[in-house]
Design a protein around this motif. Structure first.
Motif, short mmCIF file in Angstrom:
data_model
loop_
_atom_site.label_atom_id
_atom_site.label_comp_id
_atom_site.label_asym_id
_atom_site.label_seq_id
_atom_site.Cartn_x
_atom_site.Cartn_y
_atom_site.Cartn_z
N ALA A 1 0.75 -1.27 -0.15
CA ALA A 1 -0.10 0.11 0.10
C ALA A 1 1.08 1.24 -0.20
O ALA A 1 0.56 2.23 -0.65
CB ALA A 1 -0.82 0.02 1.09
N LEU A 2 2.03 1.13 0.71
CA LEU A 2 2.66 2.42 0.61
C LEU A 2 3.32 2.40 -0.63
O LEU A 2 3.70 4.00 -1.04
CB LEU A 2 3.98 2.22 1.74
CG LEU A 2 3.56 2.39 3.13
CD1 LEU A 2 4.81 2.12 4.29
CD2 LEU A 2 3.21 4.01 3.46
N LYS A 3 3.67 1.69 -1.15
CA LYS A 3 4.58 1.71 -2.52
C LYS A 3 3.50 2.25 -3.44
O LYS A 3 3.81 3.19 -4.24
CB LYS A 3 4.97 0.32 -3.15
CG LYS A 3 6.17 -0.01 -2.53
CD LYS A 3 6.62 -1.34 -3.05
CE LYS A 3 7.89 -1.90 -2.54
NZ LYS A 3 8.43 -3.11 -3.32
N GLU A 4 2.24 1.87 -3.44
CA GLU A 4 1.29 2.47 -4.27
C GLU A 4 1.13 3.99 -4.04
O GLU A 4 0.90 4.72 -5.00
CB GLU A 4 -0.14 1.59 -4.11
CG GLU A 4 -0.10 0.19 -4.85
CD GLU A 4 -1.45 -0.59 -4.39
OE1 GLU A 4 -2.28 -0.08 -3.88
OE2 GLU A 4 -1.31 -1.70 -4.92
N LEU A 5 0.87 4.41 -2.96
CA LEU A 5 0.79 5.78 -2.44
C LEU A 5 1.94 6.57 -3.01
O LEU A 5 1.58 7.73 -3.39
CB LEU A 5 0.60 5.94 -0.97
CG LEU A 5 -0.70 5.43 -0.34
CD1 LEU A 5 -0.58 5.38 1.30
CD2 LEU A 5 -1.78 6.30 -1.20
N ARG A 6 3.18 6.05 -2.74
CA ARG A 6 4.58 6.69 -3.42
C ARG A 6 4.31 7.06 -4.74
O ARG A 6 4.53 7.82 -5.31
CB ARG A 6 5.52 5.89 -2.90
CG ARG A 6 5.94 5.96 -1.49
CD ARG A 6 7.27 5.62 -1.24
NE ARG A 6 7.43 5.29 0.27
CZ ARG A 6 8.08 4.41 0.83
NH1 ARG A 6 8.31 3.20 0.22
NH2 ARG A 6 8.14 4.47 2.41
#
Length: 64
Positions: free
Chosen positions: A39-44
């Motif tokens: 999820a963090l990768k997608e947000l970044r």
């Protein structure tokens, strides 16, 4: 008294780590951590596509 010891000594090889056996609780925690990282990768990725955060246009210098 001549020897061929010069330079750095080679580090000793470490034994391979045995695979750990996980119970259901551990597996759930590992899966949860992977989901959070995804999820963090997608947000970044989303944030990098939008551009700058400020959106204020030209920057002004403090001089007049």
């Amino acid at each position: 008294m001549s020897s061929k010891q010069g330079g750095k000594a080679k580090p000793l090889k470490q034994p391979k780590a045995d695979k750990k056996e996980y119970d259901e609780h551990d597996m759930a925690n590992i899966q949860k951590k992977k989901d959070e990282e995804k999820a963090l990768k997608e947000l970044r990725a989303k944030a990098s596509q939008k551009g700058s955060f400020g959106g204020s246009g030209l920057k002004k210098s403090g001089k007049k």
